[in-house]
Design a protein around this motif. Sequence first.
Motif, PDB file in Angstrom:
ATOM      1  N   UNK A 177       0.854  -1.183   0.000  1.00 56.64           N
ATOM      2  CA  UNK A 177       0.000   0.000   0.000  1.00 56.64           C
ATOM      3  C   UNK A 177       0.890   1.232   0.000  1.00 56.64           C
ATOM      4  N   UNK A 178       0.277   2.382  -0.301  1.00 58.11           N
ATOM      5  CA  UNK A 178       0.979   3.659  -0.287  1.00 58.11           C
ATOM      6  C   UNK A 178       0.229   4.610   0.625  1.00 58.11           C
ATOM      7  N   UNK A 179       0.937   5.204   1.555  1.00 59.59           N
ATOM      8  CA  UNK A 179       0.374   6.199   2.460  1.00 59.59           C
ATOM      9  C   UNK A 179       0.645   7.576   1.874  1.00 59.59           C
ATOM     10  N   UNK A 180      -0.413   8.291   1.495  1.00 56.75           N
ATOM     11  CA  UNK A 180      -0.288   9.616   0.879  1.00 56.75           C
ATOM     12  C   UNK A 180      -0.637  10.675   1.914  1.00 56.75           C
ATOM     13  N   UNK A 181       0.159  11.738   1.986  1.00 56.33           N
ATOM     14  CA  UNK A 181      -0.011  12.701   3.071  1.00 56.33           C
ATOM     15  C   UNK A 181      -1.136  13.703   2.833  1.00 56.33           C
ATOM     16  N   UNK A 182      -1.725  13.713   1.642  1.00 51.73           N
ATOM     17  CA  UNK A 182      -2.792  14.673   1.350  1.00 51.73           C
ATOM     18  C   UNK A 182      -3.575  14.181   0.141  1.00 51.73           C
ATOM     19  N   UNK A 183      -4.735  14.791  -0.089  1.00 55.84           N
ATOM     20  CA  UNK A 183      -5.497  14.486  -1.294  1.00 55.84           C
ATOM     21  C   UNK A 183      -4.718  14.873  -2.544  1.00 55.84           C
ATOM     22  N   UNK A 201      -3.922   3.281  -2.577  1.00 56.97           N
ATOM     23  CA  UNK A 201      -3.476   4.622  -2.202  1.00 56.97           C
ATOM     24  C   UNK A 201      -4.379   5.148  -1.088  1.00 56.97           C
ATOM     25  N   UNK A 202      -3.806   5.386   0.067  1.00 52.96           N
ATOM     26  CA  UNK A 202      -4.586   5.787   1.240  1.00 52.96           C
ATOM     27  C   UNK A 202      -4.052   7.104   1.811  1.00 52.96           C
ATOM     28  N   UNK A 203      -4.942   7.912   2.356  1.00 51.15           N
ATOM     29  CA  UNK A 203      -4.545   9.190   2.963  1.00 51.15           C
ATOM     30  C   UNK A 203      -4.238   8.984   4.437  1.00 51.15           C
ATOM     31  N   UNK A 204      -3.017   9.258   4.818  1.00 53.08           N
ATOM     32  CA  UNK A 204      -2.626   9.307   6.229  1.00 53.08           C
ATOM     33  C   UNK A 204      -1.827  10.589   6.410  1.00 53.08           C
TER      34      UNK A 204
END
Length: 404
Positions: A177-183, A201-204
Motif C-alpha cells: 500500500x501507499x500512504x499519501x499525506x494529502x489528497x 493509495x490511502x490518505x494518512x
Amino acid sequence: MKIAYMTGEYPRATDTFILREVQGLRQQGLDVITASVRTTSADQHVGPEQKTEAAATFKILDAAKRPATLITSHLRALRHPARYFRALRLAMRTSPPGFRNHIYQLFYFLEAAVLADHLRREGVDHLHNHIAKSSCTVAMITSQMSGIPYSFTLHGPDIFFEPHHWRLDAKTKTAAFVSCISDFCRSQAMLFSSPSDWDKLHIVHCGVEPERYAPGPRADRPTLLFVGRLAAVKGVPVLFDALKSVISQHPDVLLRLVGDGPERQHLETRATQMGLQDHVEFMGYKSQADVAEALSRTDIFVLPSFAEGVPVVLMEAMASQVPVITSRVAGVPELVADGVSGFLVPPGAVAPLADALQTLLGDANLRAEMGTAGRAKVASDFVSAKEAEKLMHLFERYGSKTPS
C-alpha cells in the motif's frame, strides 16, 4: 507485528514527523525498529529523541561497506535464488536510463541484500519507507529479495518533479500500500500509476501532538518566525523583500529563522546587503522543545515556499495558536483555510506576502481569531496519534501481502 521503518537519513532535525510517527506506532503497541541508508551527522541530533533513535538505528550503508557483511548477506540471499534473481531483474528493469544510473541501481541492489539479512535476523514482518526516492528503491528491491511486504509514505513535492526517474509507477505497483499525506499527493500518485493500483493509495496525514504547543508571553517586539531548511525551495529571499517593505510601518519587526542549509551564507549576506541585519536573526537548527518555545513567543509564522507537501511546521504553528502566512501550493490549502487560520499567497509574489504581513501586524484581534481557528483545525484533522492509528490498521490489513 514487527515493523521496520527506513528512509535515506534517520533521524534528522528536519524530519521530526517521521520520529513522531515511529513513536506513535510504538504507543499503539507495534514493535518498530528503524533503519537508515546513510548515517546522519551529529548536528541533526538536536534533542534527546534524535540521539536515542540515532543510537538504535541500523545504518545500511555502513554495514554494506564491510566486505564480510556484504558478501555474507548476498550468500544468505542466494539460498532463495528465484527471489534473488527476480530482485536483480527488478533493479535493472526499474533503472533510469544511462550508465551512471545503472551503477547506482546495482549499489541499491547490494544494499538491499544487507537490509534483507538484517530484517530476517530481526524477525521483521513488514518494511515501511518514508520518501519515495532512492531509499524507496532499496526498500522495493529488499522486499522482492526477502519476500517481506513493503509500503511507503509519499510526500512530495520533489518526487513529482521526476516521477519517471524514480519509477513511482513501479513502486506503487510492487508496494502493499501507499500512504499519501494529502489528497493532492494521492492525486499525483494516481496520475503516475495504473488505475488498477489506485485502491492501495490511502490518505494518512502527518501530524503533531497539540498538547506540546501553547501560546505564551509574546516577545518585546513584533516577531515573525520561519522554520525550515535554508534552501532555495523555501523562498526566503521573497520573505526578505516583503520584510523590507513592511519595516517602514513596523520599524521594530523581527524575523527569526530556525534551520540551516546550503543557502544560509548567501541569505546572511543578502540580509546585510539589504540593511536587514537588525531585523533578521539566524538561529540554526533547534530541538522540538526549542521550536515549541519559539512558536509560543511568535506573533506570525511565515513559510513562503515555492513547493511543499503539507508542512508539519505549519501544523506546529497552528497548534501554538499562531496565525500563518504561506504559499498556496500543493496540499497546503487542505491545512490552511485562507482568511480563517491564516493567509494563502501566490508563491514567489512579494506584494501579496507584504500585504498579508501588514494586515496581521496591524490587527491583534485578527491574529487571535486566526490562531484559535488554526488550533481547532489541527486538533480535528492532524493529530499524530490518530494518524498513527490509521497507519497501524493499514499494516494489519496489508501486512501479509507479498510483493508483486
